[in-house]
Structures are given as structure tokens and as C-alpha cells.
Design a protein around this motif. Structure first.
Motif, PDB file in Angstrom:
ATOM      1  N   SER A  25       0.828  -1.214   0.000  1.00 29.24           N
ATOM      2  CA  SER A  25       0.000   0.000   0.000  1.00 29.24           C
ATOM      3  C   SER A  25       0.858   1.260   0.000  1.00 29.24           C
ATOM      4  O   SER A  25       0.618   2.191  -0.774  1.00 29.24           O
ATOM      5  CB  SER A  25      -0.923   0.015   1.217  1.00 29.24           C
ATOM      6  OG  SER A  25      -1.816  -1.053   1.169  1.00 29.24           O
ATOM      7  N   VAL A  26       1.869   1.285   0.874  1.00 29.39           N
ATOM      8  CA  VAL A  26       2.769   2.444   0.959  1.00 29.39           C
ATOM      9  C   VAL A  26       3.551   2.596  -0.337  1.00 29.39           C
ATOM     10  O   VAL A  26       3.674   3.701  -0.875  1.00 29.39           O
ATOM     11  CB  VAL A  26       3.705   2.322   2.185  1.00 29.39           C
ATOM     12  CG1 VAL A  26       4.831   3.343   2.126  1.00 29.39           C
ATOM     13  CG2 VAL A  26       2.912   2.477   3.472  1.00 29.39           C
ATOM     14  N   TYR A  27       4.069   1.503  -0.858  1.00 27.86           N
ATOM     15  CA  TYR A  27       4.826   1.528  -2.107  1.00 27.86           C
ATOM     16  C   TYR A  27       3.973   2.108  -3.244  1.00 27.86           C
ATOM     17  O   TYR A  27       4.408   3.008  -3.963  1.00 27.86           O
ATOM     18  CB  TYR A  27       5.303   0.120  -2.469  1.00 27.86           C
ATOM     19  CG  TYR A  27       5.924   0.028  -3.839  1.00 27.86           C
ATOM     20  CD1 TYR A  27       7.268   0.347  -4.032  1.00 27.86           C
ATOM     21  CD2 TYR A  27       5.174  -0.346  -4.943  1.00 27.86           C
ATOM     22  CE1 TYR A  27       7.836   0.288  -5.285  1.00 27.86           C
ATOM     23  CE2 TYR A  27       5.735  -0.403  -6.203  1.00 27.86           C
ATOM     24  CZ  TYR A  27       7.065  -0.084  -6.376  1.00 27.86           C
ATOM     25  OH  TYR A  27       7.618  -0.121  -7.624  1.00 27.86           O
ATOM     26  N   SER A  28       2.745   1.602  -3.396  1.00 26.47           N
ATOM     27  CA  SER A  28       1.851   2.072  -4.467  1.00 26.47           C
ATOM     28  C   SER A  28       1.511   3.547  -4.301  1.00 26.47           C
ATOM     29  O   SER A  28       1.490   4.307  -5.272  1.00 26.47           O
ATOM     30  CB  SER A  28       0.568   1.246  -4.491  1.00 26.47           C
ATOM     31  OG  SER A  28       0.853  -0.088  -4.805  1.00 26.47           O
ATOM     32  N   PHE A  29       1.262   3.960  -3.059  1.00 18.75           N
ATOM     33  CA  PHE A  29       0.955   5.365  -2.775  1.00 18.75           C
ATOM     34  C   PHE A  29       2.122   6.266  -3.172  1.00 18.75           C
ATOM     35  O   PHE A  29       1.939   7.271  -3.866  1.00 18.75           O
ATOM     36  CB  PHE A  29       0.635   5.524  -1.286  1.00 18.75           C
ATOM     37  CG  PHE A  29       0.454   6.952  -0.857  1.00 18.75           C
ATOM     38  CD1 PHE A  29      -0.727   7.628  -1.109  1.00 18.75           C
ATOM     39  CD2 PHE A  29       1.473   7.620  -0.185  1.00 18.75           C
ATOM     40  CE1 PHE A  29      -0.895   8.951  -0.713  1.00 18.75           C
ATOM     41  CE2 PHE A  29       1.318   8.939   0.219  1.00 18.75           C
ATOM     42  CZ  PHE A  29       0.136   9.609  -0.042  1.00 18.75           C
ATOM     43  N   ILE A  30       3.327   5.912  -2.738  1.00 21.43           N
ATOM     44  CA  ILE A  30       4.503   6.734  -3.060  1.00 21.43           C
ATOM     45  C   ILE A  30       4.731   6.757  -4.570  1.00 21.43           C
ATOM     46  O   ILE A  30       5.008   7.810  -5.142  1.00 21.43           O
ATOM     47  CB  ILE A  30       5.758   6.231  -2.316  1.00 21.43           C
ATOM     48  CG1 ILE A  30       5.597   6.447  -0.819  1.00 21.43           C
ATOM     49  CG2 ILE A  30       7.015   6.944  -2.826  1.00 21.43           C
ATOM     50  CD1 ILE A  30       6.678   5.789   0.019  1.00 21.43           C
ATOM     51  N   TYR A  42       9.740  11.262  -2.383  1.00 22.73           N
ATOM     52  CA  TYR A  42       8.592  11.770  -1.634  1.00 22.73           C
ATOM     53  C   TYR A  42       9.136  12.297  -0.314  1.00 22.73           C
ATOM     54  O   TYR A  42      10.071  11.711   0.240  1.00 22.73           O
ATOM     55  CB  TYR A  42       7.608  10.607  -1.415  1.00 22.73           C
ATOM     56  CG  TYR A  42       6.337  10.959  -0.726  1.00 22.73           C
ATOM     57  CD1 TYR A  42       5.381  11.745  -1.352  1.00 22.73           C
ATOM     58  CD2 TYR A  42       6.063  10.478   0.548  1.00 22.73           C
ATOM     59  CE1 TYR A  42       4.185  12.059  -0.721  1.00 22.73           C
ATOM     60  CE2 TYR A  42       4.872  10.773   1.186  1.00 22.73           C
ATOM     61  CZ  TYR A  42       3.946  11.567   0.551  1.00 22.73           C
ATOM     62  OH  TYR A  42       2.765  11.871   1.173  1.00 22.73           O
ATOM     63  N   ILE A  43       8.603  13.389   0.192  1.00 21.28           N
ATOM     64  CA  ILE A  43       9.119  13.973   1.434  1.00 21.28           C
ATOM     65  C   ILE A  43       8.088  13.872   2.547  1.00 21.28           C
ATOM     66  O   ILE A  43       6.925  14.228   2.370  1.00 21.28           O
ATOM     67  CB  ILE A  43       9.525  15.451   1.236  1.00 21.28           C
ATOM     68  CG1 ILE A  43      10.670  15.546   0.247  1.00 21.28           C
ATOM     69  CG2 ILE A  43       9.895  16.086   2.570  1.00 21.28           C
ATOM     70  CD1 ILE A  43      11.158  16.950  -0.015  1.00 21.28           C
ATOM     71  N   VAL A  44       8.543  13.371   3.697  1.00 20.79           N
ATOM     72  CA  VAL A  44       7.744  13.322   4.921  1.00 20.79           C
ATOM     73  C   VAL A  44       8.643  13.805   6.051  1.00 20.79           C
ATOM     74  O   VAL A  44       9.730  13.254   6.264  1.00 20.79           O
ATOM     75  CB  VAL A  44       7.248  11.887   5.229  1.00 20.79           C
ATOM     76  CG1 VAL A  44       6.483  11.858   6.534  1.00 20.79           C
ATOM     77  CG2 VAL A  44       6.404  11.349   4.098  1.00 20.79           C
ATOM     78  N   GLU A  45       8.210  14.842   6.756  1.00 17.17           N
ATOM     79  CA  GLU A  45       8.977  15.393   7.882  1.00 17.17           C
ATOM     80  C   GLU A  45      10.456  15.617   7.533  1.00 17.17           C
ATOM     81  O   GLU A  45      11.358  15.176   8.246  1.00 17.17           O
ATOM     82  CB  GLU A  45       8.847  14.490   9.104  1.00 17.17           C
ATOM     83  CG  GLU A  45       7.455  14.379   9.642  1.00 17.17           C
ATOM     84  CD  GLU A  45       7.362  13.485  10.864  1.00 17.17           C
ATOM     85  OE1 GLU A  45       8.403  13.063  11.408  1.00 17.17           O
ATOM     86  OE2 GLU A  45       6.226  13.209  11.288  1.00 17.17           O
ATOM     87  N   LYS A  98       3.197   6.850   9.370  1.00 20.03           N
ATOM     88  CA  LYS A  98       2.621   8.132   8.954  1.00 20.03           C
ATOM     89  C   LYS A  98       2.201   8.084   7.490  1.00 20.03           C
ATOM     90  O   LYS A  98       1.112   8.530   7.133  1.00 20.03           O
ATOM     91  CB  LYS A  98       3.617   9.265   9.191  1.00 20.03           C
ATOM     92  CG  LYS A  98       3.043  10.623   8.879  1.00 20.03           C
ATOM     93  CD  LYS A  98       3.920  11.738   9.380  1.00 20.03           C
ATOM     94  CE  LYS A  98       3.192  13.046   9.147  1.00 20.03           C
ATOM     95  NZ  LYS A  98       3.603  14.073  10.055  1.00 20.03           N
ATOM     96  N   ILE A  99       3.057   7.516   6.640  1.00 21.37           N
ATOM     97  CA  ILE A  99       2.703   7.384   5.223  1.00 21.37           C
ATOM     98  C   ILE A  99       1.506   6.458   5.087  1.00 21.37           C
ATOM     99  O   ILE A  99       0.579   6.728   4.311  1.00 21.37           O
ATOM    100  CB  ILE A  99       3.893   6.861   4.398  1.00 21.37           C
ATOM    101  CG1 ILE A  99       5.048   7.860   4.435  1.00 21.37           C
ATOM    102  CG2 ILE A  99       3.467   6.622   2.944  1.00 21.37           C
ATOM    103  CD1 ILE A  99       6.358   7.315   3.918  1.00 21.37           C
ATOM    104  N   LEU A 100       1.489   5.377   5.846  1.00 25.31           N
ATOM    105  CA  LEU A 100       0.368   4.444   5.799  1.00 25.31           C
ATOM    106  C   LEU A 100      -0.935   5.140   6.184  1.00 25.31           C
ATOM    107  O   LEU A 100      -1.975   4.896   5.562  1.00 25.31           O
ATOM    108  CB  LEU A 100       0.633   3.248   6.722  1.00 25.31           C
ATOM    109  CG  LEU A 100      -0.435   2.148   6.708  1.00 25.31           C
ATOM    110  CD1 LEU A 100      -0.542   1.536   5.318  1.00 25.31           C
ATOM    111  CD2 LEU A 100      -0.079   1.088   7.736  1.00 25.31           C
ATOM    112  N   SER A 101      -0.881   6.040   7.158  1.00 31.93           N
ATOM    113  CA  SER A 101      -2.098   6.765   7.540  1.00 31.93           C
ATOM    114  C   SER A 101      -2.549   7.703   6.416  1.00 31.93           C
ATOM    115  O   SER A 101      -3.732   7.926   6.238  1.00 31.93           O
ATOM    116  CB  SER A 101      -1.891   7.523   8.847  1.00 31.93           C
ATOM    117  OG  SER A 101      -1.021   8.603   8.681  1.00 31.93           O
ATOM    118  N   GLU A 102      -1.596   8.242   5.631  1.00 29.78           N
ATOM    119  CA  GLU A 102      -1.948   9.078   4.486  1.00 29.78           C
ATOM    120  C   GLU A 102      -2.625   8.238   3.400  1.00 29.78           C
ATOM    121  O   GLU A 102      -3.511   8.738   2.711  1.00 29.78           O
ATOM    122  CB  GLU A 102      -0.704   9.762   3.919  1.00 29.78           C
ATOM    123  CG  GLU A 102      -0.133  10.819   4.838  1.00 29.78           C
ATOM    124  CD  GLU A 102       1.144  11.438   4.298  1.00 29.78           C
ATOM    125  OE1 GLU A 102       1.393  11.374   3.075  1.00 29.78           O
ATOM    126  OE2 GLU A 102       1.914  11.984   5.111  1.00 29.78           O
TER     127      GLU A 102
END
Length: 105
Positions: A25-30, A42-45, A98-102
Motif C-alpha cells: 500500500s505504501v509503495y503504491s501510494f509513493i 517523496y518527502i515526509v517530515e 505516517k505514510i500508511l495513515s496518508e
């Protein structure tokens, strides 16, 4: 898909939401985010999240890769010293969750 995290992202307790399904899920989202932004990461914090291949995601800060998430092995921190290693492991888990929650929003 289990999008819940065990632990608290706000303290030093272990945060764990890694599963192979969550990795996918995270991989596909990114990958989708990178395709629309045409960016290399991709940038997070203030952390750069790079897709290395379909089995691995890396976390970079200040040009240094401090951990990677492997689809089969989970989160692997790379620092040499145990204290740094523990901190990198916790930070990576927090970022992954955090990415998973997004993804689920």
C-alpha cells in the motif's frame, strides 16, 4: 489492509505497523505521488523517501540513507552504533506508519 500502528509515534516506544500488505500500500501510494509530482523522492517530515525497486523503500536525511524498508524483511536501520540504530529504527517506523495513515485518508 491493517492501517493501525502498535505503539505511539510521539514517544520512544516501539511503533510497528509493518506488514507486506502495508508495504504494498505504501509503495503504491509513493509511486503514484512520484508519478504526479514528477519528483525523484517523496518527502515526509524533511525525510526523503525513495523507491529503490518494488521490494525496497529507502529513507534519507541530509543525503544519508539511514534505513530501508524491505518488503520481506521489514524495516532495517543502517547506522553502525546501537543508539543511532535504535533511533533510526524508531524514526523509520514512525515515518512508515505516517505514510500508511496518508494512504488510508
Amino acid at each position: 489492509m491493517n492501517t493501525s500502528c502498535n505503539g505511539s509515534a510521539g514517544n520512544n516506544s516501539k511503533v510497528d505497523c509493518f506488514t507486506t500488505d502495508n508495504f504494498d500500500s505504501v509503495y503504491s501510494f509513493i509511486k503514484r505521488e512520484l508519478a504526479t509530482s514528477e519528483s525523484e523522492f517523496y518527502i515526509v517530515e524533511k525525510t526523503e523517501i525513495h523507491i529503490t525497486n518494488d521490494q525496497e523503500i529507502t529513507f534519507k536525511s541530509n543525503g544519508y540513507t539511514f534505513s530501508k524498508v524491505n518488503r520481506e524483511k521489514g524495516i532495517i536501520s543502517l547506522p553502525k552504533y546501537k543508539a543511532d540504530n535504535n533511533q533510526a529504527q524508531l524514526k523509520s517506523s514512525q515515518l512508515f506508519c505516517k505514510i500508511l495513515s496518508e494512504v488510508s485518508n
